[in-house]
Write an enzyme that holds these catalytic residues in place. Structure first.
Site, PDB file in Angstrom:
ATOM      1  CG  HIS A 190      33.189  35.518  68.086  1.00  0.00           C
ATOM      2  ND1 HIS A 190      33.564  34.849  67.227  1.00  0.00           N
ATOM      3  CD2 HIS A 190      33.435  36.921  67.712  1.00  0.00           C
ATOM      4  CE1 HIS A 190      34.590  34.909  65.747  1.00  0.00           C
ATOM      5  NE2 HIS A 190      34.126  36.782  66.684  1.00  0.00           N
ATOM      6  CE  LYS A 221      33.678  39.336  64.105  1.00  0.00           C
ATOM      7  NZ  LYS A 221      33.414  40.243  64.374  1.00  0.00           N
TER       8      LYS A 221
HETATM    9  P1  GDP Z   1      31.033  39.097  67.203  1.00  0.00           P
HETATM   10  O1  GDP Z   1      32.553  39.569  68.013  1.00  0.00           O
HETATM   11  O2  GDP Z   1      30.789  39.997  66.205  1.00  0.00           O
HETATM   12  O3  GDP Z   1      30.595  37.790  67.799  1.00  0.00           O
HETATM   13  O4  GDP Z   1      30.063  40.009  68.387  1.00  0.00           O
HETATM   14  P2  GDP Z   1      30.012  40.239  70.348  1.00  0.00           P
HETATM   15  O5  GDP Z   1      29.530  38.909  70.474  1.00  0.00           O
HETATM   16  O6  GDP Z   1      31.202  40.441  70.780  1.00  0.00           O
HETATM   17  O7  GDP Z   1      29.589  41.429  70.295  1.00  0.00           O
HETATM   18  C1  GDP Z   1      27.319  41.294  70.530  1.00  0.00           C
HETATM   19  C2  GDP Z   1      27.049  41.632  71.386  1.00  0.00           C
HETATM   20  O8  GDP Z   1      25.708  42.135  71.190  1.00  0.00           O
HETATM   21  C3  GDP Z   1      26.997  40.197  71.981  1.00  0.00           C
HETATM   22  O9  GDP Z   1      26.416  40.838  73.258  1.00  0.00           O
HETATM   23  C4  GDP Z   1      25.966  39.648  71.542  1.00  0.00           C
HETATM   24  O10 GDP Z   1      25.002  38.981  72.572  1.00  0.00           O
HETATM   25  C5  GDP Z   1      24.592  41.366  71.148  1.00  0.00           C
HETATM   26  N1  GDP Z   1      23.615  40.479  70.008  1.00  0.00           N
HETATM   27  C6  GDP Z   1      24.111  40.502  68.754  1.00  0.00           C
HETATM   28  N2  GDP Z   1      22.567  40.790  68.174  1.00  0.00           N
HETATM   29  C7  GDP Z   1      21.937  41.190  68.552  1.00  0.00           C
HETATM   30  C8  GDP Z   1      20.760  41.808  68.116  1.00  0.00           C
HETATM   31  O11 GDP Z   1      20.307  41.672  67.213  1.00  0.00           O
HETATM   32  N3  GDP Z   1      20.168  42.405  69.514  1.00  0.00           N
HETATM   33  C9  GDP Z   1      21.297  42.952  70.469  1.00  0.00           C
HETATM   34  N4  GDP Z   1      20.506  43.783  71.246  1.00  0.00           N
HETATM   35  N5  GDP Z   1      22.642  42.058  70.888  1.00  0.00           N
HETATM   36  C10 GDP Z   1      22.476  41.828  69.844  1.00  0.00           C
HETATM   37  P1  IMO Z   2      35.667  40.148  67.120  1.00  0.00           P
HETATM   38  O1  IMO Z   2      35.944  39.199  66.400  1.00  0.00           O
HETATM   39  C1  IMO Z   2      36.331  44.686  68.616  1.00  0.00           C
HETATM   40  C2  IMO Z   2      41.087  45.713  68.211  1.00  0.00           C
HETATM   41  C3  IMO Z   2      41.332  45.416  69.551  1.00  0.00           C
HETATM   42  C4  IMO Z   2      42.820  46.795  68.475  1.00  0.00           C
HETATM   43  C5  IMO Z   2      43.001  46.534  67.718  1.00  0.00           C
HETATM   44  C6  IMO Z   2      44.590  45.501  67.924  1.00  0.00           C
HETATM   45  O2  IMO Z   2      34.858  40.020  68.867  1.00  0.00           O
HETATM   46  O3  IMO Z   2      34.595  41.196  66.486  1.00  0.00           O
HETATM   47  P2  IMO Z   2      45.097  42.950  68.312  1.00  0.00           P
HETATM   48  O4  IMO Z   2      45.204  42.371  69.871  1.00  0.00           O
HETATM   49  O5  IMO Z   2      44.168  41.988  67.282  1.00  0.00           O
HETATM   50  O6  IMO Z   2      46.573  42.734  68.068  1.00  0.00           O
HETATM   51  O7  IMO Z   2      43.659  44.357  68.884  1.00  0.00           O
HETATM   52  O8  IMO Z   2      41.585  45.199  67.596  1.00  0.00           O
HETATM   53  N1  IMO Z   2      40.277  44.418  67.937  1.00  0.00           N
HETATM   54  C7  IMO Z   2      38.572  44.031  69.172  1.00  0.00           C
HETATM   55  N2  IMO Z   2      37.652  44.963  68.251  1.00  0.00           N
HETATM   56  N3  IMO Z   2      36.277  43.480  68.066  1.00  0.00           N
HETATM   57  C8  IMO Z   2      37.485  41.940  67.944  1.00  0.00           C
HETATM   58  O9  IMO Z   2      36.999  40.869  67.570  1.00  0.00           O
HETATM   59  C9  IMO Z   2      38.657  42.494  68.089  1.00  0.00           C
HETATM   60  N4  IMO Z   2      40.179  41.775  67.962  1.00  0.00           N
HETATM   61  C10 IMO Z   2      40.633  42.844  68.238  1.00  0.00           C
HETATM   62  O10 IMO Z   2      40.428  46.246  70.653  1.00  0.00           O
HETATM   63  O11 IMO Z   2      42.022  48.105  68.857  1.00  0.00           O
HETATM   64 MG    MG Z   3      33.406  40.255  69.351  1.00  0.00          MG
END
Ligand code: GDP
Ligand code: IMO
Ligand code: MG
Length: 429
Positions: free
Chosen positions: A41, A16
Site C-alpha cells: 500500500h 486502498k
Molecule cells: P493498494 O494496494 O490498493 O493500496 O494500491 P497500491 O498502493 O499498491 O497501488 C496504487 C498506486 O497508485 C500507488 O502507487 C498510489 O500512489 C497510486 N495512486 C493512488 N491513487 C491514485 C490516483 O488517483 N491517481 C494516480 N495517478 N495514482 C494514484
Molecule cells: P494489495 O493489498 C495485487 C496476488 C499475487 C498472486 C496472487 C496470490 O497491494 O492490493 P499470494 O502471495 O497472496 O499467495 O499471491 O495474489 N496478490 C496481489 N496482487 N495486490 C495485492 O495486494 C496482492 N496480494 C497478492 O500477485 O497473483
Molecule cells: Mg498494492
C-alpha cells in the site's frame, strides 16, 4: 456514527492505502484483518512516500494500528517494516501498534514451500508474491500454525515445531528443495521473539473497549474481491477471504461493527500475477495505461497487466463484498484518451453472460463486450472538486455507477493524499 471498512473490488492495487490514509484523519484506530505482507500500500504525503505491506496505513497519521487475528504475520517482515517507517519519522511502539496474539505466523518454511511449489507448477504457476502467505494460511486451517502467543512458551513451541517440520520437510524433500532443521527455526525465532512479543496483545478485547468508549474504527482490507479465495478467479487468488465480512472475524469484533463498506476501484483495471483478465489490453492503450498509471507492483516491481474497466466484475464484487459505495481512483490516468471502453458483459461460446462464471476453463474463454465512451482532453490530475471535472469524465463516472449498481462516493485524482474528492462521508452514513 459508523465505522468504515475499505476493500479492493478488482485484483488489488486499486489505491486502498491512499484512501485509508485519507480517511484515517476521521478515525481513531486502523485495523488490518486479513492477508499479510503480500499487500503493498503506497501513501504519498508531500515529499514522503510510505510503502506499507503489513502495517496498517493509519500509523502514518499517528493513529493506533491493529494487526488482527486474521492476518498472517511474518515476524521478520514485521520488524523490518517497523524499522523502515521509524527511519521515515513515524513513531511505532506497542502502545500505538497492537498485534493480535492469536495471529498465525509466517516462518521461513512457509516461504520455502511457497516458492518450491510455484517452481514445480511451471507454466501453471499462480504468480504468488513468494512470501509464504498460502502455506501459512494452510497451516492455520490444518491446526498446526505457530501463533504469536506461542513464542512466549518454549514447551509449546517445541512440539509445534516438530509438527510443522514434519509437514514442510516432507513436502520440500518431495519437491527437491532444501529442508530445515529444528535448530535453524529455533534460532530464527529466538532472534525475533523478544522484539515482536511486546506488540502482542488480546487485540479483540482492546478493540471492544475502544469501540465501547466511542472510538471510530477503520478496517483496511488487503488484496481484493477478485483475489478472494472463494469469490475470486480461483485458483488464481490469494489464500484469504477479502470481502468486508472478514473485517469482523479477522479482528474479533461482531459483524454489526463493520460499518460502511467502501469498495475501491481503479477507473480502469490491473492485475499482477497469473490468471484470467477478460478486459486485458495487449495494444498501445494497455501500454499507455501502464505507463501513465506507473503500474508496477509495490512489493515485487513486477509490471501489472492493464485493461479497461470491467463493470461485470466490479458489480459482482459490490454484491458479494457488501459494498455500499465506491471510491474510484486513478481517474487522471484516463486523461487524454480519445475513446475509453467499459466492459459491460461477456460472451461465452457465443452466448451472452452477465456474471463471471466460476469454472477456470470458462473464465479463460469469456470474451468481453465493450461499450465505447468518448474521452476528455482536459486534465483531471490533482482535481479537488467535482466542479473541476470535465463533463465527459462525469459522464464516465455516472455510467460506471449505473453499471455496477453502486454510487461513487469518493474520487481520487493523483497519488497525493489531498487530491481527493469526497461526495459522501462514509463515517456519517
Ligand atoms: P493498494 O494496494 O490498493 O493500496 O494500491 P497500491 O498502493 O499498491 O497501488 C496504487 C498506486 O497508485 C500507488 O502507487 C498510489 O500512489 C497510486 N495512486 C493512488 N491513487 C491514485 C490516483 O488517483 N491517481 C494516480 N495517478 N495514482 C494514484
Ligand atoms: P494489495 O493489498 C495485487 C496476488 C499475487 C498472486 C496472487 C496470490 O497491494 O492490493 P499470494 O502471495 O497472496 O499467495 O499471491 O495474489 N496478490 C496481489 N496482487 N495486490 C495485492 O495486494 C496482492 N496480494 C497478492 O500477485 O497473483
Ligand atoms: Mg498494492
Amino acid at each position: 456514527m459508523s465505522n468504515v471498512t475499505v476493500i479492493g473490488t478488482q485484483w488489488g492495487d486499486e489505491g486502498k492505502g491512499k484512501i485509508v490514509d485519507w480517511l484515517a484523519s476521521r478515525a481513531d484506530i486502523v485495523v488490518r484483518f486479513q492477508g499479510g505482507h503480500n499487500a503493498g500500500h503506497t501513501l504519498v504525503v508531500g515529499d514522503q512516500t510510505y510503502k506499507l505491506s503489513l502495517l496498517p496505513s493509519g500509523l502514518v497519521r499517528g493513529k493506533t494500528g491493529v494487526i488482527g487475528n486474521g492476518v498472517v504475520v511474518d515476524p521478520e517482515a514485521f520488524l523490518a517494516e517497523v524499522e523502515r517507517v521509524t527511519a521515515q519519522g513515524l513513531t511505532v511502539s506497542p502502545e500505538t501498534l497492537w498485534v493480535a496474539d492469536n495471529a498465525a505466523l509466517i516462518l521461513p518454511v512457509h516461504v520455502a514451500t511457497d516458492r518450491a511449489r510455484e517452481a514445480a507448477r511451471g507454466d501453471r504457476k499462480i504468480g504468488t508474491t513468494g512470501r509464504g502467505i498460502g502455506p501459512a494460511y494452510e497451516d492455520k486451517v490444518a491446526r498446526r500454525a505457530i501463533r504469536l502467543c506461542d513464542l512466549a512458551e518454549e514447551e509449546t513451541l517445541d512440539w509445534k515445531l516438530d509438527e510443522l517440520l514434519l509437514h514442510h520437510n516432507t513436502l520440500l524433500a518431495g519437491l527437491g528443495a532444501p529442508t530445515f532443521t529444528k535448530q535453524a527455526l529455533k534460532d530464527h525465532i529466538a532472534r525475533l521473539a523478544p522484539r515482536i512479543l511486546p506488540y502482542g496483545c488480546t487485540a479483540w478485547a482492546r478493540l471492544d473497549e475502544a469501540r465501547r468508549s466511542g472510538a471510530r474504527i477503520l478496517f483496511e482490507g488487503a488484496q481484493a474481491v477478485m483475489l478472494d479465495v472463494d469469490h475470486g478467479t480461483y485458483p488464481f487468488v490469494t489464500s484469504s477471504n477479502t470481502v468486508a465480512a472478514v473485517a469482523a472475524s479477522g479482528s474479533g469484533v461482531g459483524p454489526a461493527h463493520v460499518g460502511f463498506v467502501l469498495g475501491i476501484a481503479k477507473a480502469y483495471c490491473t492485475r499482477v500475477g497469473e490468471g484470467p483478465f477478460p478486459s486485458e489490453l495487449f495494444d498501445v492503450n494497455g501500454t499507455t495505461l501502464g505507463q501513465r498509471g506507473h503500474e508496477f507492483g509495490t512489493n515485487t516491481g513486477r509490471p501489472r497487466r492493464c485493461g479497461w474497466f470491467d463493470a461485470v466484475l466490479v458489480r459482482q464484487a459490490v454484491k458479494v463484498g457488501g459494498v455500499n459505495g465506491i471510491a474510484l481512483t486513478k481517474l487522471d490516468v484516463l486523461d487524454g484518451f480519445d475513446e475509453i471502453k467499459i466492459c459491460t458483459g461477456y460472451t461465452l461460446d457465443g452466448a451472452a453472460v452477465s456474471v463471471f462464471p466460476s469454472s477456470p476453463a470458462a473464465q479463460k474463454r469469456v470474451k468481453p463486450v465493450f461499450e465505447t465512451i468518448q474521452g476528455w482532453k482536459e486534465t483531471t490530475f490533482g482535481a479537488r472538486s467535482w466542479a473541476d471535472l470535465p463533463a465527459q469524465a462525469i459522464k464516465y463516472i455516472r455510467r460506471i455507477e449505473e453499471l455496477i449498481e453502486a454510487p461513487v462516493t469518493l474520487l481520487s485524482t493523483s497519488p497525493e493524499r489531498d487530491d481527493t474528492i469526497l461526495m459522501r462521508d462514509p463515517f456519517e452514513d
